[in-house]
Structure formats: structure tokens, C-alpha cells
Design a protein around this motif. Structure first.
Motif, PDB file in Angstrom:
ATOM      1  N   ASP A 134       0.872  -1.176   0.000  1.00 13.58           N
ATOM      2  CA  ASP A 134       0.000   0.000   0.000  1.00 13.58           C
ATOM      3  C   ASP A 134       0.911   1.228   0.000  1.00 13.58           C
ATOM      4  O   ASP A 134       1.185   1.826   1.043  1.00 13.58           O
ATOM      5  N   LEU A 299      -3.425  -5.304  -1.692  1.00 17.64           N
ATOM      6  CA  LEU A 299      -2.480  -4.377  -1.080  1.00 17.64           C
ATOM      7  C   LEU A 299      -2.025  -4.896   0.279  1.00 17.64           C
ATOM      8  O   LEU A 299      -2.850  -5.290   1.112  1.00 17.64           O
ATOM      9  N   PRO A 301      -0.258  -3.775   3.693  1.00 17.08           N
ATOM     10  CA  PRO A 301       0.060  -2.536   4.420  1.00 17.08           C
ATOM     11  C   PRO A 301       1.524  -2.463   4.855  1.00 17.08           C
ATOM     12  O   PRO A 301       2.174  -3.484   5.090  1.00 17.08           O
TER      13      PRO A 301
END
Length: 317
Positions: A134, A299, A301
Motif C-alpha cells: 500500500d 495491497l 500494508p
């Protein structure tokens, strides 16, 4: 005797059949072929290593090559994958626009294409899924870290960019948005005075930081889009005798970057998890092979990594 003979014949047949099955090797699921941006960067090497180990664990042959940041070379690598009729192609594009024609060739050949870290959001291509950090969220974490590091004084900040790579564009976008919001709140301003090309490399990061220091001797912060650029910037600060004046925020969490954070040379990194990306790629390929739907993007993190984290990190010296 006739019955006994039949029984012995049956036992012998079963033994031969069993032995035959045991000696027959398990056929591989197919070949996963990957061309990554560069294997000189430890981040992409970790992706490749975990893609290889997880792929082999799941019964695939795996080939990983380096695009060496050269889109022509990478295009030829993909053409070779297509000729070899691999089961799946994994790319971290050297140039998201210029790679489009060869992805279209893979599409025409019916070979699924997955991208990792660097996306290709161009029209006219079909991708199964994009697996990435991300980067936008990580850029916001970097902005928050810069505000934290500079404290109530604020000051001038430079960005060391890699503008041809979309993941880095997202990092800078997130960083700028947090800094803009901070400035809009009426707190002491953090002024972004320069945005220079770093190439994502130590040598160009060094030169960019050196040029910025000459133009802005009162600089207080540098946000570098990856650890190599951050480490190059640190070398420039040390040469100029300004390592205690300017705070560096990096990005990645490579071993060398983490060690620099522990040593107080870099303030913090939003760290990525390339090991998880490599494993996720294999699972996504297996999901596709079973005909199951997948999201357009997965995504992973980031996590802000400061000196306190580095001091507890068992992998560091």
C-alpha cells in the motif's frame, strides 16, 4: 495348486503396479516465470526468492530474471516466456507504459499476467491481479514520521523521487497530502523546497541530496522513496557535515536500511513485506488456475519502523 498360482500371480501384479506408481515422478503444475525490475535491489530479490520457494513447495517450476530497469530487455524476457508457453508470467514493469505491447502479446497467447510492486494501470492490457505494498498509505506514514521528527519548528524538506515508477508516485502523493494537511492546520509549516530524481539508487541519491544542500543550506528533512536513495543522501549529509541537521525518512525496510535506522542514520521507514508478496503471488496463481475470481489488486500494508523497533530486531547486529 491352480488357485495358489493365481493368487501368487495377483500378488506379483499388485507389487509391480505399486512399484510402478512409486517410481513415477510427480508432474509439475507448470512454470511460473518472473521478470522483476532489478535483482540488484534486495527488495526484489526477496520477492523472487519467496516466489521461488513457495512455487516449488506448491509443485511449480519457477524462473526469476532481472529486467535491470531496461524495458527493452524486459520485453525480450517476456517474449521468451511466451515462446516457452509458461503457465503464468509475473512482472514488476521497468516502465509501466512501454511494457504494454508485450503484455498484450501474453494476453493474446492466453498466458495470465500478474504484476508485483510496480503496477501497470494502462488501458488495453489484461492483468489477473496486482500485488503490491500500500504505497499511498506508506507515503502517508512517511509524512507523519517527518512531522514527528521535525517537531514544532517545521522547516524545509526535499523529496528524492523515482518518477517513472508508479509505486514511487503513490508514495510521494501520500507524503505530500499529509504534509499539506499539516500546513493547513496552522502549525509551523513544513515547506517542500525540492523534488529531485534519485533513480532509487545510492549514487544518484547522493548527488540529489548534495545538489539540494547547495541550494538550501538550511534544509531540515529529506524523504527518499527507498533505502538506497536514503543511504546515498546520508553519505552526502556526512560529507557536508550536516548529518545532525537533516532528518532522513526512507522507505522499504531493507536490511541495510534497518541497520541505518538502528544506528541513528535514518529516522524511520515505512517498511514493506516482500516475502509476503512472493508467497501471495503463488497463491493468486493457484486461485486463478482453479477458475476462482480474484480482486484487481491485493495491497499489503506498511508498518512504520523506528529506532526503538530496530533495537529489538533480532536480525540486526
Amino acid at each position: 495348486m491352480k488357485v495358489l498360482s493365481c493368487l501368487l500371480g495377483l500378488i506379483l501384479s499388485l507389487c509391480l503396479a505399486s512399484c510402478g506408481k512409486t517410481s513415477s515422478p510427480t508432474a509439475p503444475r507448470g512454470t511460473i516465470a518472473a521478470s522483476l525490475l532489478t535483482l540488484d535491489n534486495p527488495f526484489f530479490k526477496v520477492i523472487g526468492d519467496h516466489l521461488t520457494s513457495e512455487g516449488q513447495k506448491q509443485g511449480y517450476d519457477v524462473v526469476v530474471v532481472s529486467g535491470d530497469k531496461d524495458v527493452a530487455k524486459q520485453s525480450n524476457q517476456v517474449k521468451d516466456f511466451i515462446v516457452k508457453k509458461v503457465s503464468a508470467i509475473v512482472l514488476s514493469p521497468c516502465d509501466s507504459k512501454s511494457i504494454v505491447p508485450v503484455i498484450q502479446e501474453a494476453n493474446a497467447a492466453g498466458i495470465p499476467v500478474f504484476t508485483v510492486d510496480v503496477p501497470c494501470n494502462e488501458p488495453g492490457v489484461k492483468l489477473v491481479t496486482q500485488i503490491a505494498t500500500d504505497n499511498y498509505g506508506g507515503g502517508k506514514e512517511a509524512g507523519a514520521a517527518m512531522i514527528e521528527a521535525l517537531g514544532p519548528q517545521g522547516g524545509k524538506v526535499a523529496i528524492l523521487h523515482l518518477k517513472q515508477v508508479e509505486s514511487c508516485i503513490l508514495r510521494v502523493q501520500g507524503f505530500r497530502e499529509v504534509i499539506d494537511a499539516h500546513n493547513a492546520s496552522g502549525k509551523p509549516a513544513i515547506e517542500i523546497v525540492a523534488e529531485l530524481e534519485s533513480g532509487g539508487a545510492k549514487d544518484l541519491g547522493y548527488k540529489a541530496a548534495e545538489d539540494t544542500l547547495q541550494a538550501h543550506p538550511d534544509l531540515r528533512g529529506i524523504f527518499a522513496i527507498n533505502d538506497p536513495a536514503a543511504l546515498g543522501a546520508r553519505a552526502a549529509l556526512e560529507k557536508a557535515g550536516k548529518e545532525n541537521q537533516v532528518t532522513i525518512i526512507g522507505f522499504d525496510g531493507q536490511p541495510e536500511g534497518k541497520q541505518a535506522i538502528k544506528d541513528g542514520k535514518i529516522y524511520a521507514d515505512p517498511i514493506q513485506f516482500p516475502d509476503k508478496m512472493g508467497v501471495q503471488l503463488v497463491h493468486s496463481i493457484m486461485t486463478w488456475s482453479r477458475g476462482l475470481p480474484q480482486p484487481e489488486q491485493i495491497l499489503i500494508p506498511t508498518q512504520l519502523y523506528r529506532q526503538a523497533d530496530a533495537l529489538k530486531d533480532p536480525e540486526l547486529e
